[in-house]
Design a protein around this motif. Structure first.
Motif, PDB file in Angstrom:
ATOM      1  N   ALA A 164      15.096   4.874 -32.545  1.00  0.00           N
ATOM      2  CA  ALA A 164      14.046   5.144 -31.421  1.00  0.00           C
ATOM      3  C   ALA A 164      14.840   4.419 -29.907  1.00  0.00           C
ATOM      4  O   ALA A 164      15.610   3.558 -30.331  1.00  0.00           O
ATOM      5  CB  ALA A 164      12.725   4.560 -31.382  1.00  0.00           C
ATOM      6  N   TYR A 165      14.387   4.575 -28.798  1.00  0.00           N
ATOM      7  CA  TYR A 165      14.750   3.999 -27.797  1.00  0.00           C
ATOM      8  C   TYR A 165      14.423   2.613 -27.450  1.00  0.00           C
ATOM      9  O   TYR A 165      13.522   2.423 -27.998  1.00  0.00           O
ATOM     10  CB  TYR A 165      14.708   4.782 -26.607  1.00  0.00           C
ATOM     11  CG  TYR A 165      15.501   5.981 -26.368  1.00  0.00           C
ATOM     12  CD1 TYR A 165      16.762   5.964 -25.776  1.00  0.00           C
ATOM     13  CD2 TYR A 165      15.065   7.350 -26.399  1.00  0.00           C
ATOM     14  CE1 TYR A 165      17.642   6.924 -25.585  1.00  0.00           C
ATOM     15  CE2 TYR A 165      15.918   8.592 -26.242  1.00  0.00           C
ATOM     16  CZ  TYR A 165      17.239   8.455 -25.699  1.00  0.00           C
ATOM     17  OH  TYR A 165      17.979   9.458 -25.742  1.00  0.00           O
ATOM     18  N   SER A 166      15.267   1.688 -27.026  1.00  0.00           N
ATOM     19  CA  SER A 166      14.780   0.455 -26.458  1.00  0.00           C
ATOM     20  C   SER A 166      13.713   0.421 -25.463  1.00  0.00           C
ATOM     21  O   SER A 166      13.381   1.663 -24.780  1.00  0.00           O
ATOM     22  CB  SER A 166      15.841  -0.394 -26.178  1.00  0.00           C
ATOM     23  OG  SER A 166      16.368   0.305 -24.721  1.00  0.00           O
ATOM     24  N   ASN A 167      13.382  -0.579 -24.688  1.00  0.00           N
ATOM     25  CA  ASN A 167      12.566  -0.850 -23.507  1.00  0.00           C
ATOM     26  C   ASN A 167      13.474  -0.019 -22.480  1.00  0.00           C
ATOM     27  O   ASN A 167      14.861  -0.279 -22.367  1.00  0.00           O
ATOM     28  CB  ASN A 167      12.116  -2.215 -23.223  1.00  0.00           C
ATOM     29  CG  ASN A 167      13.243  -2.939 -23.003  1.00  0.00           C
ATOM     30  OD1 ASN A 167      14.054  -3.087 -24.124  1.00  0.00           O
ATOM     31  ND2 ASN A 167      13.670  -3.656 -22.085  1.00  0.00           N
ATOM     32  N   ILE A 168      12.833   0.318 -21.347  1.00  0.00           N
ATOM     33  CA  ILE A 168      13.565   0.776 -20.285  1.00  0.00           C
ATOM     34  C   ILE A 168      13.634  -0.412 -19.314  1.00  0.00           C
ATOM     35  O   ILE A 168      12.551  -1.171 -18.946  1.00  0.00           O
ATOM     36  CB  ILE A 168      12.784   1.935 -19.509  1.00  0.00           C
ATOM     37  CG1 ILE A 168      12.955   3.324 -20.572  1.00  0.00           C
ATOM     38  CG2 ILE A 168      13.582   2.267 -18.220  1.00  0.00           C
ATOM     39  CD1 ILE A 168      12.406   4.478 -19.981  1.00  0.00           C
ATOM     40  N   VAL A 169      14.778  -0.824 -18.646  1.00  0.00           N
ATOM     41  CA  VAL A 169      14.941  -1.924 -17.806  1.00  0.00           C
ATOM     42  C   VAL A 169      15.271  -1.183 -16.527  1.00  0.00           C
ATOM     43  O   VAL A 169      16.308  -0.056 -16.450  1.00  0.00           O
ATOM     44  CB  VAL A 169      15.992  -2.918 -18.044  1.00  0.00           C
ATOM     45  CG1 VAL A 169      17.094  -2.371 -18.424  1.00  0.00           C
ATOM     46  CG2 VAL A 169      15.718  -4.013 -17.217  1.00  0.00           C
ATOM     47  N   THR A 170      14.732  -1.420 -15.130  1.00  0.00           N
ATOM     48  CA  THR A 170      14.907  -0.936 -13.843  1.00  0.00           C
ATOM     49  C   THR A 170      15.378  -1.984 -13.053  1.00  0.00           C
ATOM     50  O   THR A 170      14.941  -3.121 -12.977  1.00  0.00           O
ATOM     51  CB  THR A 170      13.909  -0.309 -13.487  1.00  0.00           C
ATOM     52  OG1 THR A 170      13.470   0.871 -14.141  1.00  0.00           O
ATOM     53  CG2 THR A 170      14.105   0.375 -11.941  1.00  0.00           C
ATOM     54  N   ILE A 171      16.669  -1.797 -12.302  1.00  0.00           N
ATOM     55  CA  ILE A 171      16.952  -2.770 -11.479  1.00  0.00           C
ATOM     56  C   ILE A 171      17.574  -1.990 -10.098  1.00  0.00           C
ATOM     57  O   ILE A 171      17.990  -0.865 -10.063  1.00  0.00           O
ATOM     58  CB  ILE A 171      18.361  -3.222 -12.012  1.00  0.00           C
ATOM     59  CG1 ILE A 171      18.764  -4.761 -11.416  1.00  0.00           C
ATOM     60  CG2 ILE A 171      19.503  -2.595 -12.180  1.00  0.00           C
ATOM     61  CD1 ILE A 171      19.929  -5.717 -12.112  1.00  0.00           C
ATOM     62  N   GLY A 172      17.624  -2.650  -9.057  1.00  0.00           N
ATOM     63  CA  GLY A 172      17.799  -2.341  -7.603  1.00  0.00           C
ATOM     64  C   GLY A 172      16.711  -2.409  -6.813  1.00  0.00           C
ATOM     65  O   GLY A 172      15.805  -3.080  -6.930  1.00  0.00           O
ATOM     66  N   ASN A 173      16.957  -1.614  -5.545  1.00  0.00           N
ATOM     67  CA  ASN A 173      15.803  -1.662  -4.627  1.00  0.00           C
ATOM     68  C   ASN A 173      15.198  -0.462  -4.377  1.00  0.00           C
ATOM     69  O   ASN A 173      15.614   0.256  -3.327  1.00  0.00           O
ATOM     70  CB  ASN A 173      16.339  -2.578  -3.281  1.00  0.00           C
ATOM     71  CG  ASN A 173      15.326  -2.510  -2.253  1.00  0.00           C
ATOM     72  OD1 ASN A 173      14.288  -2.444  -2.567  1.00  0.00           O
ATOM     73  ND2 ASN A 173      15.925  -2.410  -1.011  1.00  0.00           N
ATOM     74  N   PRO A 174      14.209   0.118  -5.037  1.00  0.00           N
ATOM     75  CA  PRO A 174      13.949   1.339  -4.492  1.00  0.00           C
ATOM     76  C   PRO A 174      12.694   1.380  -3.472  1.00  0.00           C
ATOM     77  O   PRO A 174      11.498   1.509  -3.516  1.00  0.00           O
ATOM     78  CB  PRO A 174      13.012   1.509  -5.989  1.00  0.00           C
ATOM     79  CG  PRO A 174      12.508   0.489  -6.613  1.00  0.00           C
ATOM     80  CD  PRO A 174      13.671  -0.565  -6.119  1.00  0.00           C
ATOM     81  N   ALA A 175      13.068   0.604  -2.349  1.00  0.00           N
ATOM     82  CA  ALA A 175      12.252   0.593  -1.004  1.00  0.00           C
ATOM     83  C   ALA A 175      10.950  -0.267  -1.491  1.00  0.00           C
ATOM     84  O   ALA A 175       9.824   0.080  -1.506  1.00  0.00           O
ATOM     85  CB  ALA A 175      11.893   1.852  -0.693  1.00  0.00           C
ATOM     86  N   TYR A 176      11.242  -1.474  -2.126  1.00  0.00           N
ATOM     87  CA  TYR A 176      10.190  -2.291  -2.640  1.00  0.00           C
ATOM     88  C   TYR A 176       9.224  -2.849  -1.384  1.00  0.00           C
ATOM     89  O   TYR A 176       8.365  -3.429  -1.763  1.00  0.00           O
ATOM     90  CB  TYR A 176      10.538  -3.604  -3.323  1.00  0.00           C
ATOM     91  CG  TYR A 176      10.966  -3.218  -4.844  1.00  0.00           C
ATOM     92  CD1 TYR A 176      10.593  -2.259  -5.405  1.00  0.00           C
ATOM     93  CD2 TYR A 176      11.721  -4.136  -5.386  1.00  0.00           C
ATOM     94  CE1 TYR A 176      10.690  -1.960  -6.691  1.00  0.00           C
ATOM     95  CE2 TYR A 176      12.212  -4.083  -6.936  1.00  0.00           C
ATOM     96  CZ  TYR A 176      11.342  -2.849  -7.485  1.00  0.00           C
ATOM     97  OH  TYR A 176      11.900  -2.379  -8.584  1.00  0.00           O
ATOM     98  N   TRP A 177       9.498  -2.594  -0.242  1.00  0.00           N
ATOM     99  CA  TRP A 177       8.856  -3.087   0.783  1.00  0.00           C
ATOM    100  C   TRP A 177       8.771  -1.935   2.029  1.00  0.00           C
ATOM    101  O   TRP A 177       9.861  -1.224   2.146  1.00  0.00           O
ATOM    102  CB  TRP A 177       9.319  -4.235   1.503  1.00  0.00           C
ATOM    103  CG  TRP A 177      10.801  -4.291   1.702  1.00  0.00           C
ATOM    104  CD1 TRP A 177      11.393  -4.069   3.061  1.00  0.00           C
ATOM    105  CD2 TRP A 177      11.744  -4.675   1.058  1.00  0.00           C
ATOM    106  NE1 TRP A 177      12.736  -4.402   2.798  1.00  0.00           N
ATOM    107  CE2 TRP A 177      13.104  -4.480   1.637  1.00  0.00           C
ATOM    108  CE3 TRP A 177      11.901  -5.273  -0.463  1.00  0.00           C
ATOM    109  CZ2 TRP A 177      14.166  -4.887   1.236  1.00  0.00           C
ATOM    110  CZ3 TRP A 177      13.236  -5.472  -0.991  1.00  0.00           C
ATOM    111  CH2 TRP A 177      14.181  -5.368  -0.276  1.00  0.00           C
TER     112      TRP A 177
END
Length: 364
Positions: A164-177
């Motif tokens: 099965a897949y691991s957890n999904i990790v997200t990184i970067g700046n998806p317009a957090y503000w």
């Protein structure tokens, strides 16, 4: 006779239905990779890349050691080496469809382990120069799974078993503000990279004052990132909130209620309250730290700092987490109606996030 013929046909159909299950039974199964993490780094040439790390379950290591020593170890099967398939998602692309330096982002488990337990993913393709891409301005997500080719003895090794897949990790700046001050942007981006921006503050106007609820979520996330532990949700004594992050902060001793039964989640907090809550968070994260404030001078506006906030404000200033204005004043809270009207002494969201980043850099 007809009944016997019908029974025979039914038996044959049932046999055919279950035959593929037996015919393609893999010699083993994998547990999924655990605790996938991603961190933005730069190589010696200044080229950005993501360092991906994960934990390999002992059960997978056992299988790996077995087939590395003897690929025919499982009776009736021949097995290839185990791979870690790292999959990436860029912005709004589908998985593995965005720009990437390599089209194949799988890694031999043996090489991954020999390297020290990490994989380097370069997020640009050969047609683009890396210095033309602001990778901090987009969102990158990663997941991973184990895979292994296998076949029956004497036959082709052409079948694959996956975990099965691991957890999904997200990184970067998806317009957090939606809005932020120029001075705060570098630390806001750093917070996004570290995963220190709670969901409640994403897409928010960072120049606005922070609420008690928002700061609790920020402090709990800081605690969990620094300690790599999930805080427990405390029993709820409050009638005006059900937010589990507030209850985590309450259970950790980072915050208290505004009364025995109320929390007042939407009330704004000032700088001395912010310093005190963050100070408590730091002490929970690092209980054996040196929290002496001996020798720390009073602020020019020391007289306006509440007695319960003196230790916290001085300590936070001592380690450089919270700084004052150009006059050295701490600006703990508004003390006049005119100051209240201008928001004097209030802690903004971007200030609070900057404090969280500075704390992480010292403790993380």
């Amino acid at each position: 006779m007809k009944k016997r013929l019908l029974a025979g046909i039914l038996s044959l159909l049932m046999l055919l239905a279950i035959l593929p299950t037996f015919a393609f039974a893999a010699p083993f199964s994998f547990d999924a990779p655990q605790n996938l993490k991603a961190e933005l780094k730069y190589d010696s040439d200044g080229v950005p890349y993501f360092e991906l790390r994960l934990d390999v379950p002992q059960s997978v290591l056992t299988i790996h050691n077995t087939i590395t020593e003897d690929y025919t170890a499982y009776d009736g099967y021949d097995c290839d080496y185990i791979f870690i398939d790292f999959e990436y998602k860029y912005a709004d692309y589908d998985w593995n469809e965005g720009p990437s330096h390599l089209w194949n982002t799988s890694d031999y488990l043996s090489e991954f382990l020999d390297r020290g337990g990490y994989y380097e993913y370069y997020p640009f393709d050969s047609s683009n120069s890396f210095d033309e891409i602001d990778i901090k301005a987009e969102t990158y997500s990663f997941r991973a799974r184990f895979s292994c080719l296998w076949g029956y003895t004497g036959d082709w090794i052409d079948k694959t078993v996956y975990s099965a897949y691991s957890n999904i990790v997200t990184i970067g700046n998806p317009a957090y503000w939606s809005n932020a001050s120029d001075w705060a942007t570098p630390e806001l981006r750093r917070a996004a990279e570290l995963g220190l921006v709670p969901d409640i503050l994403k897409d928010a106007d960072m120049t606005k004052p922070i609420t008690r609820e928002e700061f609790c979520e920020l402090a709990v996330l800081l605690y969990e990132k620094c300690t790599d532990r999930t805080a427990e949700v405390a029993t709820n004594p409050f009638t005006d909130t059900q937010n589990p992050q507030i209850l985590k902060a309450y259970g950790l001793g980072i915050t208290t209620g505004t009364s025995a039964t109320t929390f007042s989640p939407k009330v704004l907090i000032n700088r001395e309250q912010c310093a005190t809550m963050l100070y408590r968070a730091i002490k929970v994260i690092s209980p054996s730290g040196d929290y002496s404030i001996e020798g720390v001078k009073d602020f020019p506006d020391q007289q306006y700092i509440s007695s319960w906030a003196v230790e916290a404000t001085k300590y936070m200033a001592k380690i450089g987490i919270i700084t004052g204005n150009t006059k050295g004043e701490f600006m703990p809270k508004a003390t006049t109606s005119a100051q209240e009207a201008t928001g004097y002494g209030m802690a903004t969201r971007e200030q609070a996030i900057a404090m969280s980043v500075r704390t992480y850099d010292k403790l993380g």
